[in-house]
Design a protein around this motif. Structure first.
Motif, PDB file in Angstrom:
ATOM      1  N   MET A   1       4.946 -31.623  24.160  1.00 16.68           N
ATOM      2  CA  MET A   1       5.431 -32.379  23.007  1.00 16.68           C
ATOM      3  C   MET A   1       5.869 -31.398  21.926  1.00 16.68           C
ATOM      4  N   GLU A   2       7.030 -31.604  21.396  1.00 19.34           N
ATOM      5  CA  GLU A   2       7.590 -30.716  20.385  1.00 19.34           C
ATOM      6  C   GLU A   2       7.004 -31.030  19.015  1.00 19.34           C
ATOM      7  N   GLN A   3       6.617 -29.976  18.296  1.00 22.94           N
ATOM      8  CA  GLN A   3       6.044 -30.166  16.966  1.00 22.94           C
ATOM      9  C   GLN A   3       7.162 -30.455  15.973  1.00 22.94           C
ATOM     10  N   SER A   4       6.966 -31.469  15.121  1.00 26.28           N
ATOM     11  CA  SER A   4       8.001 -31.822  14.151  1.00 26.28           C
ATOM     12  C   SER A   4       7.971 -30.841  12.978  1.00 26.28           C
ATOM     13  N   GLU A   5       9.139 -30.605  12.418  1.00 24.56           N
ATOM     14  CA  GLU A   5       9.243 -29.697  11.277  1.00 24.56           C
ATOM     15  C   GLU A   5       8.658 -30.358  10.036  1.00 24.56           C
ATOM     16  N   ALA A   6       7.985 -29.549   9.234  1.00 26.89           N
ATOM     17  CA  ALA A   6       7.373 -30.055   8.008  1.00 26.89           C
ATOM     18  C   ALA A   6       8.449 -30.601   7.076  1.00 26.89           C
ATOM     19  N   SER A   7       8.066 -31.578   6.284  1.00 27.76           N
ATOM     20  CA  SER A   7       8.960 -32.180   5.312  1.00 27.76           C
ATOM     21  C   SER A   7       8.655 -31.591   3.934  1.00 27.76           C
ATOM     22  N   TYR A   8       9.706 -31.227   3.209  1.00 29.63           N
ATOM     23  CA  TYR A   8       9.545 -30.590   1.902  1.00 29.63           C
ATOM     24  C   TYR A   8      10.282 -31.371   0.830  1.00 29.63           C
ATOM     25  N   THR A   9       9.739 -31.330  -0.371  1.00 24.85           N
ATOM     26  CA  THR A   9      10.462 -31.769  -1.558  1.00 24.85           C
ATOM     27  C   THR A   9      10.975 -30.493  -2.200  1.00 24.85           C
ATOM     28  N   TRP A  10      12.294 -30.381  -2.338  1.00 24.59           N
ATOM     29  CA  TRP A  10      12.906 -29.153  -2.858  1.00 24.59           C
ATOM     30  C   TRP A  10      13.166 -29.278  -4.351  1.00 24.59           C
ATOM     31  N   HIS A  11      12.824 -28.226  -5.077  1.00 25.54           N
ATOM     32  CA  HIS A  11      12.992 -28.180  -6.529  1.00 25.54           C
ATOM     33  C   HIS A  11      13.864 -26.977  -6.884  1.00 25.54           C
ATOM     34  N   LYS A  12      14.961 -27.244  -7.572  1.00 21.37           N
ATOM     35  CA  LYS A  12      15.808 -26.154  -8.052  1.00 21.37           C
ATOM     36  C   LYS A  12      15.132 -25.556  -9.273  1.00 21.37           C
ATOM     37  N   VAL A  13      14.765 -24.257  -9.181  1.00 15.47           N
ATOM     38  CA  VAL A  13      14.036 -23.632 -10.285  1.00 15.47           C
ATOM     39  C   VAL A  13      14.900 -22.654 -11.089  1.00 15.47           C
ATOM     40  N   PHE A  14      15.987 -22.172 -10.493  1.00 19.04           N
ATOM     41  CA  PHE A  14      16.945 -21.309 -11.196  1.00 19.04           C
ATOM     42  C   PHE A  14      18.336 -21.625 -10.670  1.00 19.04           C
ATOM     43  N   ASP A  15      19.353 -21.488 -11.532  1.00 18.14           N
ATOM     44  CA  ASP A  15      20.729 -21.786 -11.136  1.00 18.14           C
ATOM     45  C   ASP A  15      21.338 -20.725 -10.234  1.00 18.14           C
ATOM     46  N   SER A  16      20.757 -19.514 -10.222  1.00 15.14           N
ATOM     47  CA  SER A  16      21.281 -18.433  -9.389  1.00 15.14           C
ATOM     48  C   SER A  16      20.190 -17.390  -9.169  1.00 15.14           C
ATOM     49  N   VAL A  17      20.424 -16.522  -8.200  1.00 13.64           N
ATOM     50  CA  VAL A  17      19.499 -15.416  -7.966  1.00 13.64           C
ATOM     51  C   VAL A  17      19.498 -14.488  -9.179  1.00 13.64           C
ATOM     52  N   THR A  18      20.651 -14.303  -9.799  1.00 14.31           N
ATOM     53  CA  THR A  18      20.743 -13.467 -10.998  1.00 14.31           C
ATOM     54  C   THR A  18      19.856 -14.017 -12.104  1.00 14.31           C
ATOM     55  N   GLU A  19      19.903 -15.335 -12.316  1.00 16.24           N
ATOM     56  CA  GLU A  19      19.053 -15.948 -13.336  1.00 16.24           C
ATOM     57  C   GLU A  19      17.571 -15.775 -12.980  1.00 16.24           C
ATOM     58  N   ALA A  20      17.229 -15.938 -11.702  1.00 14.89           N
ATOM     59  CA  ALA A  20      15.833 -15.760 -11.275  1.00 14.89           C
ATOM     60  C   ALA A  20      15.367 -14.332 -11.565  1.00 14.89           C
TER      61      ALA A  20
END
Length: 120
Positions: free
Chosen positions: A1-20
């Motif tokens: 039996m194949e394991q199902s992929e975890a479900s995530y709630t995604w949160h945008k925390v920065f507009d770009s890698v540069t901003e991060a």
């Protein structure tokens, strides 16, 4: 039996890698609150990491601590060190830190909070 992929709630925390990188300079930490959950966001030479902000030892804010060259966050209270790639405390004195996925996308930097299955 194949394991199902975890479900995530995604949160945008920065507009770009540069901003991060500007908001969280190399080897620094920042506290974020995502849907009422307090997160420690870290920047090391290996990239960006996210974990629950409460130290698994006694609950102090990890975001008030430091990082080291081993990609560990160091709690400022009792100096417990947690590996940000696997969550383990370096001397196995306490439970693992809860880690969260970080994705760098064209639209910005996102933190994924894994959804827990509710029990009926």
């Amino acid at each position: 039996m194949e394991q199902s992929e975890a479900s995530y709630t995604w949160h945008k925390v920065f507009d770009s890698v540069t901003e991060a990188r500007e908001q969280v300079p190399l080897r620094k930490l920042k506290q974020l609150v995502l849907d009422g959950r307090t997160i420690c966001f870290a920047h090391t030479a290996s990239g960006f990491f996210a974990l629950d902000d409460a130290c698994p030892h006694l609950g102090y804010a990890l975001s008030k601590g430091t990082t080291n060259y081993l990609d560990e966050v160091v709690c400022p209270w009792h100096s417990y060190r947690y590996n940000m790639q696997n969550g383990r405390e370096c001397e196995f004195r306490t439970r693992k830190a809860v880690l969260h996925r970080v994705e760098l996308r064209e639209e910005g930097v996102f933190v994924g909070i894994e959804q827990t299955a509710s029990t009926a």
